[in-house]
Design an enzyme around this catalytic site. Structure first.
Site, short mmCIF file in Angstrom:
data_model
loop_
_atom_site.label_atom_id
_atom_site.label_comp_id
_atom_site.label_asym_id
_atom_site.label_seq_id
_atom_site.Cartn_x
_atom_site.Cartn_y
_atom_site.Cartn_z
N GLY A 1 -47.94 16.24 -25.20
CA GLY A 1 -47.54 17.62 -25.41
C GLY A 1 -48.63 18.60 -25.05
O GLY A 1 -48.46 19.81 -25.25
N ASP A 2 -49.75 18.10 -24.54
CA ASP A 2 -50.86 18.96 -24.11
C ASP A 2 -51.50 18.29 -22.90
O ASP A 2 -50.88 17.46 -22.25
CB ASP A 2 -51.84 19.18 -25.27
CG ASP A 2 -52.55 20.52 -25.20
OD1 ASP A 2 -52.91 20.94 -24.08
OD2 ASP A 2 -52.76 21.15 -26.24
N ASP A 3 -52.75 18.63 -22.60
CA ASP A 3 -53.41 18.08 -21.42
C ASP A 3 -53.56 16.56 -21.55
O ASP A 3 -53.96 16.05 -22.60
CB ASP A 3 -54.78 18.71 -21.23
CG ASP A 3 -54.71 20.23 -21.09
OD1 ASP A 3 -53.83 20.70 -20.34
OD2 ASP A 3 -55.51 20.94 -21.73
#
Length: 448
Positions: A235-237
């Protein structure tokens, strides 16, 4: 009697070969210490007692703790030096949702506050500090952070401290994290910080694409790092290269440097395959990424910085990227204005220089590039060569948007913006020397 039996004659009978930076003389099994793998019994005290017991063998060939098949519920526990945590196939370490099992820690010196909230932070599920020679591995055993409750409470602003990471090692040297499946961390998954000589290999990291700040691997103020053969859904990098936040980061002044990233596949519709920053105030230098793939991901290799950061991102080398269904192929942001507090110095101007991309094939791309430097502080030395992108834009949309940047391109389709003029014959550089971490050879060890 227990310690003697554990050290010399563990009842664990299954013998498995695995690759590690060092093998161990002594072996114990988690059940030797009374652990119960029913997914309900809390084993925090057992993990900590087992590792304390085995720490006595650090000067006598080291020790390994085998986590056998079962569901082992636990809160945070601490590792020791000259130690291997081996998680067998069919074994699941479950992070408890009992928040009393996650001890508080002081804020990180290079952050000055908790990353999520101004208060302190909670210890990682698997934590260690000032360690030497640590291996966390298995034959595709699983660590499940059960993070969904943490994400919900974070979004509801119920915390005044930073959520736990899954694995965090601080001020440590000779680290290996490999051949595991990591699921649903409360926050970042793998966070080595102020550490060196690190191998992250063969991880499958999976969190919901709608989860909160579930970065995959975050080398933070680290040197001599190798990340390879990983598959990350986040859900992020997927990989976030960091070195501290604003005035705290450049005061501590420990860069992340000499980093190899190769054969990594990322899916992250709202973030990057590799982010350089945004916490980059201690500096990021000599990052080499090759043979990497992003699918259904917002951007590939993204620079994230702003006035007040200070520090630098320079000598970045990327080659052989395969990109599919991307919003941006190339993205640099000089306006990433998330600050720990209002005490940052606007005169702390980041230096972004020497960013090299070559040999890229991208399909179904919305924007070829959004490259935004800082007025009065342009990003320089950008080189992009041998790139073919298939766009999904209508004809009246501009594929490139560039401000306050300077560099060159060669054989790039579609044609880049005017500040990246074509220079025939240019092939953007990728280093030919080898970093020391590339030559670290793993040994064949036994789990029994």
């Amino acid at each position: 009697m227990l310690s003697l039996r554990v050290a010399e004659c563990s009842l664990h009978s299954q013998k498995l070969a695995y690759q590690a930076i060092n093998c161990r003389k002594h072996t114990a099994v988690l059940t030797d210490f009374g652990a119960v793998g029913d997914g309900k019994t809390l084993n925090t005290k057992v993990f900590n007692a087992a590792i304390r017991n085995l720490s006595r063998y650090a000067s006598d060939g080291g020790a390994q703790l085998i986590v056998p098949p079962g569901r082992w519920l636990t809160g945070s526990f601490n590792l020791t030096s000259h130690f291997t945590l081996f998680i067998e196939k069919g074994a699941v370490i479950l992070g408890t949702q009992d928040e009393s099992q996650w001890p508080p820690l002081p804020v990180l010196p290079s952050y000055g506050r908790g990353r999520d909230a101004p208060g302190g932070r909670l210890s990682a599920l698997i934590f260690g500090t000032n360690l030497t020679d640590v291996v966390i591995t298995g034959n595709n055993g699983t660590i499940d952070g059960q993070g969904s409750t943490w994400w919900t409470k974070y979004r509801a602003k119920e915390y005044n401290v930073t959520r736990p990471y899954m694995i965090e090692l601080m001020y440590s040297n000779q680290i290996q994290i490999s051949d595991l499946t990591l699921l649903d961390s409360p926050s970042w998954f793998v966070h080595p910080i102020y550490s060196s000589n690190i191998i992250v290999k063969g991880l499958t990291i999976i969190a919901s694409i709608y989860s909160a700040n579930t970065d995959g691997v975050d080398p933070d103020s680290c040197s001599n790092v190798r990340i390879e053969d990983c598959y990350i859904v986040s859900g992020d990098d997927c990989i976030a290269v960091k070195s501290g936040w604003d005035q705290y980061g450049y005061k501590v002044g420990i860069p992340t440097q000499h980093l190899i990233i190769r054969r990594v596949t990322c899916i992250s519709p709202f973030s990057a395959l590799i982010a350089l920053g945004s916490e980059m105030s201690g500096g990021i230098q000599d990052v080499r990424a090759e043979d990497i793939t992003a699918i259904d991901t917002e951007s590939a290799v993204r620079v994230k910085t702003a006035l007040g950061r200070g520090g630098y991102v320079k000598d970045i080398y990327v080659r052989r990227m395969t990109l599919k269904n991307m919003k941006y192929a190339f993205w640099m942001a000089g306006n990433y204005n998330q600050h720990p507090d209002n005490n940052f110095d606007l005169k702390a101007i980041p230096e972004i220089n020497g960013i090299n991309y070559r040999d890229v094939v991208a399909t179904n791309v919305t924007f070829a590039g959004r490259l935004d430097g800082i007025t009065g502080d342009p990003f320089t030395g950008i080189c992009i060569s041998n790139v073919t992108m298939t766009m999904n834009l209508k004809e009246d949309k501009l594929p490139w948007n560039c401000t306050d940047i300077a560099g060159v391109t060669s054989k790039v389709t579609p044609k880049p913006c005017a500040s990246l003029p074509e220079k025939r014959g240019v092939n953007c550089v990728f280093p030919t020397d080898r970093l020391p971490i590339e030559d670290v050879q793993l040994k064949t060890c036994s789990s029994a």
